[in-house]
Design a protein around this motif. Structure first.
Motif, PDB file in Angstrom:
ATOM      1  N   SER A 106      65.165 -19.359 111.723  1.00 46.55           N
ATOM      2  CA  SER A 106      64.367 -19.454 112.949  1.00 46.55           C
ATOM      3  C   SER A 106      63.282 -18.380 113.031  1.00 46.55           C
ATOM      4  O   SER A 106      62.430 -18.438 113.921  1.00 46.55           O
ATOM      5  CB  SER A 106      65.285 -19.345 114.171  1.00 46.55           C
ATOM      6  OG  SER A 106      65.992 -18.115 114.169  1.00 46.55           O
ATOM      7  N   PHE A 107      63.296 -17.391 112.134  1.00 44.66           N
ATOM      8  CA  PHE A 107      62.284 -16.333 112.221  1.00 44.66           C
ATOM      9  C   PHE A 107      60.903 -16.890 111.898  1.00 44.66           C
ATOM     10  O   PHE A 107      60.756 -17.885 111.178  1.00 44.66           O
ATOM     11  CB  PHE A 107      62.628 -15.174 111.275  1.00 44.66           C
ATOM     12  CG  PHE A 107      62.704 -15.538 109.818  1.00 44.66           C
ATOM     13  CD1 PHE A 107      61.570 -15.668 109.039  1.00 44.66           C
ATOM     14  CD2 PHE A 107      63.941 -15.741 109.213  1.00 44.66           C
ATOM     15  CE1 PHE A 107      61.641 -15.983 107.694  1.00 44.66           C
ATOM     16  CE2 PHE A 107      64.033 -16.061 107.867  1.00 44.66           C
ATOM     17  CZ  PHE A 107      62.883 -16.182 107.104  1.00 44.66           C
ATOM     18  N   SER A 108      59.897 -16.229 112.440  1.00 46.40           N
ATOM     19  CA  SER A 108      58.525 -16.679 112.232  1.00 46.40           C
ATOM     20  C   SER A 108      58.070 -16.418 110.796  1.00 46.40           C
ATOM     21  O   SER A 108      58.283 -15.332 110.246  1.00 46.40           O
ATOM     22  CB  SER A 108      57.581 -15.961 113.197  1.00 46.40           C
ATOM     23  OG  SER A 108      56.235 -16.312 112.922  1.00 46.40           O
ATOM     24  N   LYS A 109      57.456 -17.418 110.212  1.00 44.55           N
ATOM     25  CA  LYS A 109      56.877 -17.287 108.883  1.00 44.55           C
ATOM     26  C   LYS A 109      55.350 -17.179 108.981  1.00 44.55           C
ATOM     27  O   LYS A 109      54.647 -17.189 107.970  1.00 44.55           O
ATOM     28  CB  LYS A 109      57.294 -18.475 108.016  1.00 44.55           C
ATOM     29  CG  LYS A 109      58.821 -18.578 107.888  1.00 44.55           C
ATOM     30  CD  LYS A 109      59.269 -19.951 107.451  1.00 44.55           C
ATOM     31  CE  LYS A 109      60.779 -20.074 107.527  1.00 44.55           C
ATOM     32  NZ  LYS A 109      61.299 -20.084 108.900  1.00 44.55           N
ATOM     33  N   HIS A 110      54.881 -17.052 110.219  1.00 45.17           N
ATOM     34  CA  HIS A 110      53.462 -17.005 110.524  1.00 45.17           C
ATOM     35  C   HIS A 110      52.772 -15.872 109.758  1.00 45.17           C
ATOM     36  O   HIS A 110      53.161 -14.714 109.852  1.00 45.17           O
ATOM     37  CB  HIS A 110      53.301 -16.790 112.040  1.00 45.17           C
ATOM     38  CG  HIS A 110      51.906 -16.922 112.536  1.00 45.17           C
ATOM     39  ND1 HIS A 110      51.453 -16.241 113.641  1.00 45.17           N
ATOM     40  CD2 HIS A 110      50.867 -17.663 112.091  1.00 45.17           C
ATOM     41  CE1 HIS A 110      50.192 -16.543 113.862  1.00 45.17           C
ATOM     42  NE2 HIS A 110      49.811 -17.404 112.945  1.00 45.17           N
ATOM     43  N   MET A 111      51.778 -16.216 108.964  1.00 44.59           N
ATOM     44  CA  MET A 111      50.924 -15.295 108.221  1.00 44.59           C
ATOM     45  C   MET A 111      51.597 -14.644 107.006  1.00 44.59           C
ATOM     46  O   MET A 111      51.027 -13.760 106.384  1.00 44.59           O
ATOM     47  CB  MET A 111      50.332 -14.214 109.133  1.00 44.59           C
ATOM     48  CG  MET A 111      49.545 -14.772 110.311  1.00 44.59           C
ATOM     49  SD  MET A 111      48.272 -15.990 109.859  1.00 44.59           S
ATOM     50  CE  MET A 111      47.052 -14.947 109.074  1.00 44.59           C
ATOM     51  N   LYS A 112      52.815 -15.064 106.659  1.00 43.37           N
ATOM     52  CA  LYS A 112      53.342 -14.690 105.348  1.00 43.37           C
ATOM     53  C   LYS A 112      52.566 -15.491 104.301  1.00 43.37           C
ATOM     54  O   LYS A 112      52.321 -16.683 104.488  1.00 43.37           O
ATOM     55  CB  LYS A 112      54.832 -15.017 105.240  1.00 43.37           C
ATOM     56  CG  LYS A 112      55.744 -14.190 106.146  1.00 43.37           C
ATOM     57  CD  LYS A 112      57.199 -14.601 105.951  1.00 43.37           C
ATOM     58  CE  LYS A 112      58.131 -13.872 106.898  1.00 43.37           C
ATOM     59  NZ  LYS A 112      58.235 -12.427 106.596  1.00 43.37           N
ATOM     60  N   VAL A 113      52.185 -14.874 103.220  1.00 48.72           N
ATOM     61  CA  VAL A 113      51.347 -15.545 102.226  1.00 48.72           C
ATOM     62  C   VAL A 113      52.225 -16.320 101.251  1.00 48.72           C
ATOM     63  O   VAL A 113      53.215 -15.795 100.736  1.00 48.72           O
ATOM     64  CB  VAL A 113      50.475 -14.537 101.462  1.00 48.72           C
ATOM     65  CG1 VAL A 113      49.594 -15.256 100.440  1.00 48.72           C
ATOM     66  CG2 VAL A 113      49.618 -13.735 102.434  1.00 48.72           C
ATOM     67  N   GLY A 114      51.876 -17.563 101.013  1.00 49.25           N
ATOM     68  CA  GLY A 114      52.642 -18.409 100.109  1.00 49.25           C
ATOM     69  C   GLY A 114      51.827 -18.837  98.897  1.00 49.25           C
ATOM     70  O   GLY A 114      50.606 -18.971  98.968  1.00 49.25           O
ATOM     71  N   ALA A 115      52.518 -19.041  97.789  1.00 51.17           N
ATOM     72  CA  ALA A 115      51.878 -19.575  96.584  1.00 51.17           C
ATOM     73  C   ALA A 115      52.919 -20.333  95.785  1.00 51.17           C
ATOM     74  O   ALA A 115      54.069 -19.902  95.674  1.00 51.17           O
ATOM     75  CB  ALA A 115      51.274 -18.463  95.729  1.00 51.17           C
ATOM     76  N   SER A 116      52.533 -21.465  95.244  1.00 49.96           N
ATOM     77  CA  SER A 116      53.432 -22.232  94.382  1.00 49.96           C
ATOM     78  C   SER A 116      52.882 -22.238  92.962  1.00 49.96           C
ATOM     79  O   SER A 116      51.674 -22.215  92.743  1.00 49.96           O
ATOM     80  CB  SER A 116      53.602 -23.662  94.899  1.00 49.96           C
ATOM     81  OG  SER A 116      52.357 -24.327  94.977  1.00 49.96           O
ATOM     82  N   VAL A 117      53.809 -22.262  92.005  1.00 50.58           N
ATOM     83  CA  VAL A 117      53.479 -22.246  90.584  1.00 50.58           C
ATOM     84  C   VAL A 117      54.309 -23.326  89.902  1.00 50.58           C
ATOM     85  O   VAL A 117      55.517 -23.421  90.139  1.00 50.58           O
ATOM     86  CB  VAL A 117      53.809 -20.871  89.965  1.00 50.58           C
ATOM     87  CG1 VAL A 117      53.715 -20.925  88.450  1.00 50.58           C
ATOM     88  CG2 VAL A 117      52.885 -19.800  90.528  1.00 50.58           C
ATOM     89  N   VAL A 118      53.683 -24.143  89.085  1.00 51.70           N
ATOM     90  CA  VAL A 118      54.412 -25.218  88.408  1.00 51.70           C
ATOM     91  C   VAL A 118      54.127 -25.193  86.911  1.00 51.70           C
ATOM     92  O   VAL A 118      53.058 -24.769  86.460  1.00 51.70           O
ATOM     93  CB  VAL A 118      54.060 -26.605  88.985  1.00 51.70           C
ATOM     94  CG1 VAL A 118      54.628 -26.768  90.376  1.00 51.70           C
ATOM     95  CG2 VAL A 118      52.552 -26.823  89.030  1.00 51.70           C
ATOM     96  N   SER A 119      55.106 -25.632  86.139  1.00 50.57           N
ATOM     97  CA  SER A 119      54.942 -25.696  84.690  1.00 50.57           C
ATOM     98  C   SER A 119      55.397 -27.056  84.185  1.00 50.57           C
ATOM     99  O   SER A 119      56.336 -27.644  84.731  1.00 50.57           O
ATOM    100  CB  SER A 119      55.756 -24.592  84.002  1.00 50.57           C
ATOM    101  OG  SER A 119      57.144 -24.813  84.147  1.00 50.57           O
ATOM    102  N   CYS A 120      54.731 -27.547  83.163  1.00 47.88           N
ATOM    103  CA  CYS A 120      55.146 -28.812  82.562  1.00 47.88           C
ATOM    104  C   CYS A 120      54.655 -28.872  81.126  1.00 47.88           C
ATOM    105  O   CYS A 120      53.844 -28.052  80.697  1.00 47.88           O
ATOM    106  CB  CYS A 120      54.616 -30.008  83.351  1.00 47.88           C
ATOM    107  SG  CYS A 120      52.887 -30.371  83.078  1.00 47.88           S
ATOM    108  N   ARG A 121      55.160 -29.853  80.409  1.00 45.01           N
ATOM    109  CA  ARG A 121      54.712 -30.030  79.028  1.00 45.01           C
ATOM    110  C   ARG A 121      53.326 -30.667  79.000  1.00 45.01           C
ATOM    111  O   ARG A 121      52.442 -30.207  78.284  1.00 45.01           O
ATOM    112  CB  ARG A 121      55.708 -30.900  78.255  1.00 45.01           C
ATOM    113  CG  ARG A 121      55.387 -31.026  76.766  1.00 45.01           C
ATOM    114  CD  ARG A 121      56.396 -31.922  76.067  1.00 45.01           C
ATOM    115  NE  ARG A 121      56.258 -33.307  76.489  1.00 45.01           N
ATOM    116  CZ  ARG A 121      55.402 -34.179  75.932  1.00 45.01           C
ATOM    117  NH1 ARG A 121      54.620 -33.803  74.936  1.00 45.01           N
ATOM    118  NH2 ARG A 121      55.337 -35.421  76.355  1.00 45.01           N
TER     119      ARG A 121
END
Length: 208
Positions: A106-121
């Protein structure tokens, strides 16, 4: 000191996804950002059963890695989610973990910076990238970008080390993310974070 949590959704702790995340960690450390790498892909993570217990107890009814990571996520300034591509989608273990982590906290995630990284063949990266980014954009988390989509290619960790553009993308991503975290901290002191409205929940229960 600012901190970033990195989640490795691959069952291979030292595989392709880990190689990409470790490239980012080098930059974070150089930028003075503390990091913690959490191995998710090797854990037995079940999916959410929509029981609602988290609303009462403030944590997920299944007391596993999700509840261990939740306070770390709350204290962190940024979150990196890394995953291999399985049939054009992220690892199912990781998705179960993320569903429960984001829903049960329930805590605020407001303005936490996010990034996703993906790998594949070869393919499926951008579809998986899109899935992971949605966890950020539904949580009012700014999404860090790089000089290409955040992806690396290869069948083994050694292959990824040859993907020089992919590794460059990871380094630029970490630099941009570090800058955003520092800039948001400064802006919070100077201006405060923007107002976040949460009162409206539209479901049209009357069918109109």
């Amino acid at each position: 000191m600012s901190k970033v949590i990195l989640l490795n959704g691959s069952p291979h702790a030292h595989g392709c996804t880990a190689t990409a995340l470790l490239e980012m960690i080098k930059v974070f450390e150089a930028e003075g950002i503390e990091t913690e790498l959490v191995q998710v892909g090797t854990k037995n993570i079940r999916g959410c059963i929509a029981c609602g217990t988290c609303e009462k107890n403030g944590k997920c009814v299944f007391d596993d890695l999700v509840n261990e990571v939740a306070p770390k996520f709350e204290a962190a300034d940024g979150l990196v989610i890394g995953s291999p591509v399985y049939y054009g989608s992220p690892n199912g273990n990781l998705l179960s973990f993320l569903d429960r982590l984001f829903y049960s906290t329930s805590f605020s995630k407001h303005m936490k910076v996010g990034a996703s990284v993906v790998s594949c063949r070869r393919g499926g990266n951008t579809a998986s990238f899109d899935v992971l980014n949605k966890y950020f954009t539904i949580s009012s988390m700014p999404v860090a970008s790089s000089t290409y989509w955040n992806q690396v290619h290869g069948f083994t960790a050694e292959d990824v080390k040859k993907d020089l553009e992919g590794l460059q993308t990871m380094r630029n991503l970490a630099r941009n993310m570090s800058f955003m975290i520092k800039a948001f901290a400064d802006a919070k002191e100077k201006y405060g974070y923007p107002e976040l409205e949460t009162g409206v929940f539209t479901s049209f229960p009357d069918g109109k």
